[in-house]
Write a protein that holds these residues in place. Structure first.
Motif, short mmCIF file in Angstrom:
data_model
loop_
_atom_site.label_atom_id
_atom_site.label_comp_id
_atom_site.label_asym_id
_atom_site.label_seq_id
_atom_site.Cartn_x
_atom_site.Cartn_y
_atom_site.Cartn_z
N LEU A 40 0.83 -1.20 0.00
CA LEU A 40 0.00 0.00 0.00
C LEU A 40 0.87 1.25 0.00
N ASN A 41 1.84 1.30 0.91
CA ASN A 41 2.72 2.46 1.03
C ASN A 41 4.12 2.00 1.39
N PHE A 42 5.10 2.38 0.58
CA PHE A 42 6.49 2.07 0.87
C PHE A 42 7.02 3.19 1.76
N ILE A 43 7.47 2.85 2.95
CA ILE A 43 7.98 3.84 3.90
C ILE A 43 9.46 4.10 3.67
N GLY A 44 10.23 3.05 3.47
CA GLY A 44 11.67 3.21 3.29
C GLY A 44 12.42 2.93 4.57
N SER A 45 13.66 3.38 4.63
CA SER A 45 14.53 3.14 5.78
C SER A 45 14.32 4.22 6.83
N VAL A 46 13.97 3.78 8.02
CA VAL A 46 13.72 4.70 9.14
C VAL A 46 14.35 4.13 10.40
N LEU A 155 2.12 -3.80 8.96
CA LEU A 155 3.39 -3.09 8.85
C LEU A 155 4.45 -4.17 8.66
N PHE A 156 5.15 -4.11 7.54
CA PHE A 156 6.14 -5.13 7.18
C PHE A 156 7.56 -4.59 7.35
N LEU A 157 8.45 -5.48 7.73
CA LEU A 157 9.88 -5.22 7.72
C LEU A 157 10.46 -5.96 6.52
N SER A 158 11.24 -5.27 5.72
CA SER A 158 11.89 -5.86 4.55
C SER A 158 13.38 -5.95 4.85
N VAL A 165 15.39 -11.02 -0.70
CA VAL A 165 14.63 -10.17 0.21
C VAL A 165 13.60 -11.01 0.97
N ARG A 166 13.46 -10.72 2.24
CA ARG A 166 12.49 -11.39 3.09
C ARG A 166 11.59 -10.34 3.71
#
Length: 176
Positions: A40-46, A155-158, A165-166
Motif C-alpha cells: 500500500l505504502n512504501f515507507i523506506g529506511s527509518v 506493517l512489514f519489515l523488509s 529479500v524477506r
C-alpha cells in the motif's frame, strides 16, 4: 535502520493460486509464495523511533473491511526490458481510498513520496533483461481468483539476506 512498508497480507489460497502460475523462465527470480503481498505504502529506511511513530499512525485505520480480487497479469518496464512481473487486481475504490488515507497519515512522519500514481499489484517475479514474457502474459491474461477479504493492514519489515529479500509482519492493524 529498518526498511518498512505498509501492505496487505494475502490468504494462503491466493498465495497458492499465484504460486501455481510460476513457470521456468531462466532470468526470472520468483518470489516465494509466503512473501507474496500487496504493498500500500512504501515507507523506506527509518530509525526505530520513526518506525514507532509510523505504527502509532496506523492504529484505528479509517474504512471498513472490503474484498479484493486478483485479476490478470502484467509487467513493469518495456517489452524489451521488463523488470517486474506482477498479478493485477480488479479495480477497487475502497483500496484506493485506503491507500490515500494511509499516505495522508504517514507523509507528515517521513513517508517517501512516490513520483508515480499508485498502481496496485502483487509482484510475482523480478525479471532480468532478455526474458520473453509474451507467452506467459498470453497464457495468464485471464487470471482471475475468487475475492478475498481484507480485514486488516500490516506493517512489514523488509530485509535482505543470502537468499534474497524477506518480509516479516511487525504489526497488524484491524480496519475500523
Amino acid at each position: 535502520m529498518l526498511r518498512l512498508f505498509v501492505g496487505i497480507e494475502l490468504p494462503e489460497s491466493v498465495r497458492g493460486g499465484l504460486a501455481a502460475v510460476r513457470e521456468d523462465y531462466p532470468s526470472a527470480h520468483w518470489h516465494e509464495p509466503e512473501h507474496l503481498h500487496l504493498t500500500l505504502n512504501f515507507i523506506g529506511s527509518v530509525d526505530e523511533e520513526c518506525a514507532g511513530r509510523m505504527a502509532t499512525a496506523l492504529v484505528d485505520v479509517p474504512g471498513p473491511a472490503f474484498s479484493l480480487t486478483v485479476q490478470g497479469v502484467g509487467y513493469f518496464g518495456t517489452p524489451e526490458r521488463p523488470s517486474v512481473l506482477w498479478a493485477g487486481l480488479a479495480p477497487s475504490l475502497q483500496l484506493h481510498q485506503l491507500q490515500q488515507a494511509l499516505e495522508a497519515r504517514l507523509l507528515p512522519l517521513g513517508l517517501m513520496v512516490e513520483d508515480r500514481p499508485y498502481a496496485p499489484h502483487i509482484t510475482l517475479a523480478r525479471v532480468k533483461p532478455g526474458v520473453p514474457l509474451q507467452a506467459f502474459l498470453q497464457r495468464h491474461a485471464q487470471l482471475s481468483m475468487p475475492a478475498f477479504p481484507v480485514e486488516h493492514i500490516s506493517l512489514f519489515l523488509s530485509s535482505r539476506g543470502e537468499h534474497g529479500v524477506r518480509y516479516r509482519v511487525i504489526e497488524r492493524f484491524r480496519l475500523a
